[in-house]
Design an enzyme around this catalytic site. Structure first.
Site, PDB file in Angstrom:
ATOM      1  N   HIS A  51       3.707  -2.257   3.101  1.00 60.23           N
ATOM      2  CA  HIS A  51       3.789  -0.913   2.522  1.00 60.23           C
ATOM      3  C   HIS A  51       5.146  -0.740   1.847  1.00 60.23           C
ATOM      4  O   HIS A  51       6.189  -0.855   2.512  1.00 60.23           O
ATOM      5  CB  HIS A  51       3.610   0.155   3.612  1.00 60.23           C
ATOM      6  N   ASP A  53       0.811  -1.215   0.000  1.00 61.55           N
ATOM      7  CA  ASP A  53       0.000   0.000   0.000  1.00 61.55           C
ATOM      8  C   ASP A  53       0.850   1.274   0.000  1.00 61.55           C
ATOM      9  O   ASP A  53       2.029   1.262   0.373  1.00 61.55           O
ATOM     10  CB  ASP A  53      -0.883   0.039   1.255  1.00 61.55           C
TER      11      ASP A  53
END
Length: 280
Positions: free
Chosen positions: A230, A86
């Site tokens: 991430h 992400d």
């Protein structure tokens, strides 16, 4: 645009030198100038382009990336895991793509429209060309449940548009920031043709910036897991090679979310890893 290249003849005076004899060939009568009726019609660039495109369909070459052929992986028979990243693209995303390429692994990237605008087209085009999947993570990482319907729509639609402009593709997946969703979010994602993707393995890499901890958590998977990470954190990217090596030793195939679920997902519906759709 058609460019003409013309030559320039040197004046006769430039060919003469002091005391040199210059022989001049007999004059040749000029060829008759064709009448207007016999002259070829002027070239229409648009018509020429259309003819070339008909002869060679790839002309002119598209600026959009071409994805590799779809793989046929049955995750009901094969141990599959979906690694998802992400908040990118960021400064470490290219390094992560290098690691995934060396391991012949595919992943899903939930991107922020704002970061795509800052980063430019190269990273996302590379993702597509290397077989990764791209999902919508909103424009600015806003908590969607705190926004109006128009606000939710704007966060999703702006990101849809910029990713389409860069890659030529419309995303079909989204991940609500913070995993925060509800009825209004479901309604807007349904309207935009986006399935909602959560996860069942959270590495908490945003909090614990330690590649060893990220590796330990990312490898606590079962077949069908969706792992949340991430790519904006260097420690997460540093952990990637070890995560891939350890899971490969356990026989896992690294797939995109569409490969994991075996095809298109239902817009608006929430999916959360091995549990499948939650029914929300």
């Amino acid at each position: 645009m058609l460019l003409g290249v013309g030559g320039c003849a040197a004046p006769v005076a430039h060919l003469r030198s002091e005391g040199a004899r210059v022989s001049v060939a007999p004059a040749v009568p000029d060829a008759p100038v064709p009448s207007a009726a016999r002259r070829p019609p002027p070239i229409d660039p648009a018509e020429l382009a259309a003819k070339l495109a008909a002869i060679q369909p790839q002309w002119p070459r598209s600026r959009y990336p071409v994805a590799p052929a779809a793989r046929h992986i049955n995750c009901r028979r094969v141990k599959c895991v979906a690694l998802t990243y992400d908040d990118g693209p960021g400064e470490y995303t290219g390094q992560l793509l290098d690691i995934l390429a060396r391991h012949h692994a595919r992943a899903t990237f939930f991107v922020l429209g704002q970061r795509v605008a800052e980063d430019g087209p190269h990273t996302l085009r590379r993702m597509v060309s290397e077989g990764h999947e791209i999902g919508n993570h909103t424009w600015s990482h806003a908590q969607l449940t705190a926004l109006s319907e128009a606000g939710i729509r704007g966060e999703l639609r702006r990101t849809q548009q910029i990713v389409h402009y860069v890659t030529g593709r419309w995303m079909t997946l989204m991940r609500p920031p913070y995993g925060s969703t509800g009825e209004r979010v479901a309604a807007e994602t349904r309207r935009e043709g986006l399935a909602q993707i959560l996860w069942d393995v959270d590495t908490m890499d945003w909090r614990d910036r330690d590649s060893l901890i990220v590796t330990q958590r990312a490898t606590t998977v079962t077949p069908g897991s969706v792992v949340l990470m991430h790519d904006i954190h260097s420690t997460t990217v540093e952990a990637a090679a070890q995560v891939l090596d350890l899971l490969a030793l356990r026989g896992y195939a690294f797939v995109t979310l569409s490969e994991l679920y075996g095809g298109p997902l239902v817009p608006g519906r929430v999916y959360a890893g091995e549990a499948g759709p939650t029914g929300r």
